[in-house]
Design an enzyme around this catalytic site. Structure first.
Site, short mmCIF file in Angstrom:
data_model
loop_
_atom_site.label_atom_id
_atom_site.label_comp_id
_atom_site.label_asym_id
_atom_site.label_seq_id
_atom_site.Cartn_x
_atom_site.Cartn_y
_atom_site.Cartn_z
N CYS A 135 6.33 -3.86 -10.08
CA CYS A 135 5.05 -4.38 -10.56
C CYS A 135 3.89 -3.73 -9.81
O CYS A 135 3.60 -4.11 -8.67
CB CYS A 135 5.03 -5.90 -10.40
SG CYS A 135 3.44 -6.62 -10.81
N CYS A 138 1.07 -6.14 -8.83
CA CYS A 138 1.38 -7.02 -7.70
C CYS A 138 1.32 -6.26 -6.38
O CYS A 138 0.83 -6.78 -5.38
CB CYS A 138 2.78 -7.62 -7.84
SG CYS A 138 3.21 -8.15 -9.49
N ASP A 139 1.86 -5.06 -6.34
CA ASP A 139 2.10 -4.39 -5.06
C ASP A 139 1.30 -3.12 -4.82
O ASP A 139 1.36 -2.55 -3.72
CB ASP A 139 3.61 -4.04 -4.96
CG ASP A 139 4.47 -5.29 -5.03
OD1 ASP A 139 4.03 -6.34 -4.54
OD2 ASP A 139 5.57 -5.21 -5.59
#
Ligand code: NAP
Length: 312
Positions: A135, A138-139
């Protein structure tokens, strides 16, 4: 939970589930939408949705899902949280095992979507959170000014590669063929982006790491068989999706990849159970198709309940 408390239980709270919920609630069916964790599904990790009509310039996935949710609340949709472990078909009623508790209803709409597929290279699982991610939203921010790679050639891989150029010093897009699968407009953006280098005809042969996490990977040329090492601290895997349908595998017909066999009418192999959105066999998996499926599934469930001649 008393027996037959609901007309319809919807499993999954992404775009398909929420649309089914909106339609079913608006049709005055007693409806429960069950979500495992967070409403919104994959949209919650999508930075910008460019192809949802009505929002020129795009809209952030989470923002769009908040609007979906507000809209469902307007029609009184009830939402519950829990993991569906099993569905039992009793004919005119269905029993769902949710976190060990039984819930019963007349019709079930499965809208559980998909999760990212793993690449399947040695060390991948152990390096999740230490360089390997599924993701970018997200990261991505963990990789400021660091070299990273994205694996895959579809819409997800290309969108993630473009997004990650905001943070990374360089993005290597690793694709196993010499032609991207992604939509043309995204391909053009990749080619125009100076931070992205495409490694064509390449697959990941192995991962390299030390105690701090991922340090590099071995790329293998699929045509020549030659290998080369590249230094990367981040590896974003975007090689397709796996449906979240295991809980229904014992009762519903599925294809070899685990997608529930259902056409545009969302009918599954069992009367009273419908499959909507990414988790069903379909040629296109987008918010717009999930929304269409959700609406169809709710209307099909309504007709089914009318034929049964009783609602809760
Ligand atoms: P996808 O379209 O199935 O693409 C997966 C990519 O990964 C393909 O390029 C495939 O290569 C490659 N691949 C698969 N297995 C691999 C392996 N073991 N090693 C290396 N590469 C591998 O999946 P997706 O990109 O996640 O998209 C899923 C669905 O969501 C699609 O319908 C897509 O259109 C949709 N989507 C739409 C948007 C949007 O409209 N903005 C955004 C994201 C996703 P090959 O090409 O050689 O098969």
């Amino acid at each position: 939970m008393s027996a037959l408390e609901y007309d319809v239980i919807i499993v999954g709270g992404g775009p398909a589930g929420m649309t089914a919920g909106l339609y079913a609630s608006r049709a005055r069916l007693k409806t429960l939408m069950l979500e495992k964790m967070i409403l919104g599904g994959q949209m919650m990790t999508t930075t910008k949705v460019e192809n949802w009509p009505g929002y020129p310039g795009g809209i952030d996935g989470p923002e769009l899902m908040m609007k979906f949710q507000e809209h469902c609340v307007e029609f009184g949709l009830e939402t519950g949280y829990g993991t569906v472990e099993k569905i039992i078909d009793n004919g005119d009623s269905k029993t769902l095992l949710v976190d060990g508790q039984e819930m019963t209803c007349r019709a079930v709409i499965i809208a559980t979507g998909v999760v990212p597929r793993q690449l399947g290279v040695a060390g991948e699982e152990a390096l999740v959170g230490k360089g390997v991610s599924y993701c970018a939203t997200c990261d991505g921010a963990f990789f400021r000014e660091l070299p990273i790679a994205v694996i895959g050639g579809g819409d997800t891989a290309v969108e993630e590669a473009l997004f990650l150029t905001r943070f990374a010093s360089k993005v290597t897009l690793v694709h196993r063929r010499d032609k991207l699968r992604a939509t043309k407009i995204l391909q053009d953006r990749v080619m125009a982006n100076e931070k992205i280098e495409v490694a064509w005809n390449s697959v990941v042969g192995g991962l390299e790491s030390d105690s701090s996490g991922l340090t590099g990977m071995v790329l293998r040329d699929t045509k020549t068989g030659q290998t080369r090492d590249i230094a990367v601290q981040g590896l974003f895997v975007a090689v397709g999706v796996t449906p979240t349908t295991g809980f229904a595998a014992d009762i519903l017909e599925m294809d070899e990849e685990g997608f529930i066999v259902a056409g545009e009418d969302t009918l599954t192999s069992i009367p009273g159970i419908y499959a909507a959105g990414d988790c069903r066999t379909t040629v296109l998996r987008q918010v717009s198709t999930a929304v269409g499926d959700g609406a169809v599934a709710a209307v099909m469930a309504e007709k089914y309940l009318e034929e049964l001649k009783h609602t809760v």
